[in-house]
Write a protein that holds these residues in place. Sequence first.
Motif, PDB file in Angstrom:
ATOM      1  N   CYS A  13       0.833  -1.197   0.000  1.00  0.00           N
ATOM      2  CA  CYS A  13       0.000   0.000   0.000  1.00  0.00           C
ATOM      3  C   CYS A  13       0.873   1.254   0.000  1.00  0.00           C
ATOM      4  O   CYS A  13       1.631   1.490   0.950  1.00  0.00           O
ATOM      5  N   TRP A  14       0.765   2.028  -1.071  1.00  0.00           N
ATOM      6  CA  TRP A  14       1.490   3.288  -1.185  1.00  0.00           C
ATOM      7  C   TRP A  14       0.662   4.392  -0.537  1.00  0.00           C
ATOM      8  O   TRP A  14      -0.510   4.574  -0.873  1.00  0.00           O
ATOM      9  N   ILE A  15       1.257   5.102   0.406  1.00  0.00           N
ATOM     10  CA  ILE A  15       0.603   6.287   0.949  1.00  0.00           C
ATOM     11  C   ILE A  15       1.060   7.460   0.094  1.00  0.00           C
ATOM     12  O   ILE A  15       2.231   7.835   0.099  1.00  0.00           O
ATOM     13  N   TYR A  16       0.122   8.020  -0.655  1.00  0.00           N
ATOM     14  CA  TYR A  16       0.469   8.993  -1.679  1.00  0.00           C
ATOM     15  C   TYR A  16      -0.574  10.099  -1.709  1.00  0.00           C
ATOM     16  O   TYR A  16      -1.778   9.819  -1.794  1.00  0.00           O
ATOM     17  N   PRO A  17      -0.151  11.370  -1.615  1.00  0.00           N
ATOM     18  CA  PRO A  17      -1.115  12.474  -1.579  1.00  0.00           C
ATOM     19  C   PRO A  17      -1.950  12.542  -2.853  1.00  0.00           C
ATOM     20  O   PRO A  17      -1.412  12.525  -3.956  1.00  0.00           O
ATOM     21  N   ASP A  18      -3.250  12.608  -2.676  1.00  0.00           N
ATOM     22  CA  ASP A  18      -4.158  12.660  -3.812  1.00  0.00           C
ATOM     23  C   ASP A  18      -4.443  14.123  -4.147  1.00  0.00           C
ATOM     24  O   ASP A  18      -5.524  14.648  -3.907  1.00  0.00           O
ATOM     25  N   ARG A  19      -3.429  14.811  -4.688  1.00  0.00           N
ATOM     26  CA  ARG A  19      -3.553  16.236  -4.983  1.00  0.00           C
ATOM     27  C   ARG A  19      -3.341  16.556  -6.463  1.00  0.00           C
ATOM     28  O   ARG A  19      -3.324  17.716  -6.846  1.00  0.00           O
ATOM     29  N   GLY A  20      -3.152  15.540  -7.272  1.00  0.00           N
ATOM     30  CA  GLY A  20      -2.857  15.777  -8.677  1.00  0.00           C
ATOM     31  C   GLY A  20      -4.096  16.160  -9.479  1.00  0.00           C
ATOM     32  O   GLY A  20      -5.239  15.907  -9.077  1.00  0.00           O
ATOM     33  N   THR A  21      -3.871  16.759 -10.622  1.00  0.00           N
ATOM     34  CA  THR A  21      -4.956  17.053 -11.549  1.00  0.00           C
ATOM     35  C   THR A  21      -5.338  15.773 -12.293  1.00  0.00           C
ATOM     36  O   THR A  21      -4.654  14.747 -12.212  1.00  0.00           O
ATOM     37  N   VAL A  22      -6.429  15.840 -13.027  1.00  0.00           N
ATOM     38  CA  VAL A  22      -6.846  14.692 -13.840  1.00  0.00           C
ATOM     39  C   VAL A  22      -5.739  14.318 -14.815  1.00  0.00           C
ATOM     40  O   VAL A  22      -5.427  13.136 -15.018  1.00  0.00           O
ATOM     41  N   ARG A  23      -5.102  15.328 -15.406  1.00  0.00           N
ATOM     42  CA  ARG A  23      -4.016  15.066 -16.350  1.00  0.00           C
ATOM     43  C   ARG A  23      -2.826  14.406 -15.652  1.00  0.00           C
ATOM     44  O   ARG A  23      -2.234  13.459 -16.183  1.00  0.00           O
TER      45      ARG A  23
END
Length: 332
Positions: A13-23
């Motif tokens: 499980c990668w803990i990764y910030p979900d802040r990216g754009t759709v692109r």
Amino acid sequence: MTPARTQLARRLCWIYPDRGTVRQRAAEAAAIWTTYTEIAKDCGLAMSLHKAEALAVEAVGDEPRVFLDGERITPEDTILVTSLWSLPHQVQEVCNQLFAYSIVEQAGFYLPIHPRMSYITTDKMATMLYLRDCPVPRVPTVRIGTGRDSISRHYEPVLEKLDFPMLVKPAYWGMGQGVCLANNEHELRGLIGLAGGADTAVVVQPYLGTGVNDFRVYVIDGKAHTVLRRIPQGESLTANLVNGGRLEYPPLPEELESSIDYIAEKLQMPYFAADFLWNGNQFWLSEVEPDGAVGYATTEEIAKIQRPVIESRFRAYVAAHAAWIAREGDAA
């Protein structure tokens, strides 16, 4: 290949910030996460991405209970990848990450990227100080905390040993973002002012000239596995692929062997990537990335080189996790 019968870990499980754009999300999925998921499956692991706030932890009875997106996970069945992400669009998530990583560590989870090492390797100055005895010289580095008081030029004493032109870059960003060249003190002040507006500290380093190559060494279980050489395009200040750099996969340069041994001993990680700059005369230690990505394969030939690196990384995680669980059991 199928997982060994003694393998305990079933989830990665990668803990990764979900802040990216759709692109951004689509590009990352195509270049990295889809391939990672496929290879993880071959290693007997179900891989998934989660935000730090998806973790919920209970400390009521004798043993803590940890839930990830509503599903219970345990130290025995789950490997958590806890690299600190601090790109401009992820800064709001830094606090969540710091505390979440410390909490799951205290809850007994094996973390292949130990929180302390993640914090040290994220900031370029912390990396330089921690690896001060590296056989390959470190790039001379000055760190400046920017902000509202930077107009007072309180930072000038630390610049006395550097000459213009200077490279100025954010202290804890990546991917070549924000790297600039200051030819004089006026340009430097302007860049520091801009960095203050972005609430980021900067590091200042000597400009090593045009055409500086970047050698990234992927290290697995303390040994150099694969070397990626990135060559900048034209006058580009960085050799990153997103900036038009081209890549090669050469053998490990002999001059880097002792440095790889040194860094591996200092980090004690099953996987990391170490970056060295080559200006045509000598190598310089640039940075270390415990979650150094292997991706953006532009051809099938490159993909065939990259996939064994990823698989070896995941299998090293599985083996290290099993050893961790065994030690914890013996201690109990």
